[in-house]
Design a protein around this motif. Structure first.
Motif, mmCIF file in Angstrom:
data_model
loop_
_atom_site.group_PDB
_atom_site.id
_atom_site.type_symbol
_atom_site.label_atom_id
_atom_site.label_comp_id
_atom_site.label_asym_id
_atom_site.label_seq_id
_atom_site.Cartn_x
_atom_site.Cartn_y
_atom_site.Cartn_z
ATOM 1 N N ARG A 1 20.022 15.616 -64.553
ATOM 2 C CA ARG A 1 20.985 14.332 -64.711
ATOM 3 C C ARG A 1 20.937 14.124 -66.308
ATOM 4 O O ARG A 1 21.953 13.545 -66.946
ATOM 5 C CB ARG A 1 19.888 13.011 -63.865
ATOM 6 N N PHE A 2 19.858 14.605 -66.894
ATOM 7 C CA PHE A 2 19.790 14.137 -68.482
ATOM 8 C C PHE A 2 19.564 15.564 -69.166
ATOM 9 O O PHE A 2 18.540 15.817 -69.151
ATOM 10 C CB PHE A 2 18.943 13.235 -68.860
ATOM 11 N N PRO A 3 20.700 16.466 -69.406
ATOM 12 C CA PRO A 3 20.529 17.762 -69.897
ATOM 13 C C PRO A 3 19.592 17.724 -71.286
ATOM 14 O O PRO A 3 18.806 18.691 -71.635
ATOM 15 C CB PRO A 3 21.637 18.228 -70.246
ATOM 16 N N ASP A 4 19.428 16.702 -72.083
ATOM 17 C CA ASP A 4 18.845 16.760 -73.146
ATOM 18 C C ASP A 4 17.533 16.143 -73.116
ATOM 19 O O ASP A 4 16.527 16.042 -74.005
ATOM 20 C CB ASP A 4 19.392 15.733 -74.280
ATOM 21 N N LEU A 5 16.952 15.982 -71.813
ATOM 22 C CA LEU A 5 15.664 15.453 -71.491
ATOM 23 C C LEU A 5 14.611 16.386 -71.934
ATOM 24 O O LEU A 5 14.574 17.614 -71.663
ATOM 25 C CB LEU A 5 15.576 15.096 -70.069
#
Ligand code: 13P
Ligand code: SF4
Length: 354
Positions: free
Chosen positions: A228-232
């Protein structure tokens, strides 16, 4: 839970002192969703605890899982088990008030036997520490003669006294590697042993302990948030199972997680650990985002401002940590060995690249 008898009417501070203290608290605690009114409510408690600290030459050490009112209201130092041990060893205070679980307060007593160590919630155990007894360690040693024993710091002082060296989640690998021979008895966390095994050629013989908080996390949840949040950035405690650790950008201690956020903020982080750490980091790094779920440690949360104040005023006998001299002497050897060997670094950083 029984609340200790500390009456607000005993606390004699002027409205001006309370307002100033509430504003000081609010400056930090607003990031952990405390209102100014809540800060005004706890201000007399923090004022009185801080006054008693000076009067009794006490220092307050708090684990990072403690609530933000403890960390930012009264603690002199907060950190992971390794940092807390170092502070307990170096402290010049006459009294150490330990806001954390029992094994941590015992470790402070082993390292500072001539100081008074107060533990506000003596029933605050730990599922790992409670999973193994000194007798069971002796039995393991008899089954594996000559094999060195490394115990995780989440153990009783009696278990440490039976061990060759202690370690924390920040330095377990360094301590294991420093042991002689090609086998190590590593107790009591079986999930941490599974996480450590790929990083060492030594065969780890372990025990069936687990942390009731960290065993709950699932790889599927982490995977969902990562998609959901690729930069996580996902920071995982090494008490989690190996499938969760496989998704981690960093796997290590709570102290390793704090350092990672410090050097990568602002950013979006998922802390796969007890809820207190995210609360602490929301206060310290308000421009970063901390997402995902967390699990509360029921033991850590037994400490609160009221029982800290009560035990500083008039400790009950069980709130004063006492250990037999022989246990202190032998447990000290294992902890000192750790402090000599292990400076502390994460098990895994940035999927093995760091
Ligand atoms: P840390 O030493 O990483 O803070 O861990 C202590 C603990 O109890 C984790 O559950
Ligand atoms: Fe023990 Fe787990 Fe609580 Fe840490 S979080 S104190 S390991 S039960």
């Amino acid at each position: 839970m029984q609340q200790p008898a500390v009456e607000f009417s005993d606390l004699d501070f002027s409205p001006g002192q309370i307002r100033r203290e509430a504003e000081r608290l609010y400056e930090h605690l607003r990031h952990a969703e405390f209102s100014l009114a809540e800060c005004e409510l706890i201000a007399p408690l923090t004022l009185e605890i801080n006054r008693l600290k000076e009067e009794k030459r006490a220092v307050i050490l708090a684990h990072s899982y403690q609530t933000p009112d403890i960390i930012y209201g009264i603690a002199d130092y907060s950190g992971d088990s390794l940092g807390l041990s170092r502070h307990a060893a170096e402290s010049e205070a006459e009294v150490i008030v330990f806001c954390g679980v029992r094994f941590m307060a015992e470790t402070a007593k082993v390292l500072s036997p001539h100081k008074t160590v107060l533990h506000p919630a003596p029933d605050a155990g730990c599922s790992l520490a409670d999973s193994i007894t000194a007798g069971e360690v002796r039995r393991l040693k008899a089954e594996h003669p000559g094999v060195p024993v490394v115990c995780y710091i989440n153990t009783s002082a009696e278990v440490k006294a039976e061990s060759d060296a202690c370690c924390t989640s920040a330095n377990a690998l360094e301590v294991i590697e420093a042991m002689e021979g090609d086998e190590v008895i590593f107790i009591p966390d079986q999930l941490m042993a599974q996480n450590l095994q790929p990083y060492t050629k030594k065969r780890l013989i372990t025990w069936q302990g687990t942390c009731i908080v960290h065993e709950n996390f699932m790889a599927e949840t982490v995977d969902y948030f990562k998609r959901r949040f690729p930069d996580l950035k996902v920071l995982v405690h090494t008490e989690c199972d190996a499938a969760v650790v496989a998704h981690a950008d960093l796997a290590g201690s709570t102290g390793n997680m704090v350092e990672y956020v410090r050097s990568h903020h602002p950013g979006r982080f998922m802390l796969v650990t007890e809820c207190g750490l995210a609360d602490r980091l929301r206060v310290e790094f308000p421009e970063s985002e901390f997402i995902g779920s967390c699990v509360l440690c029921p033991y850590m949360k037994r400490i609160n401002l009221r029982n800290v104040l009560q035990c500083m005023k008039e400790p009950r006998p069980e709130q004063i940590v006492e250990l037999p001299e022989e246990v202190i002497r032998r447990a000290r050897r294992a902890i000192d060995r750790m402090l000599e060997i292990g400076r502390g670094r994460p098990l895994k950083v940035d999927n093995g690249k760091g």
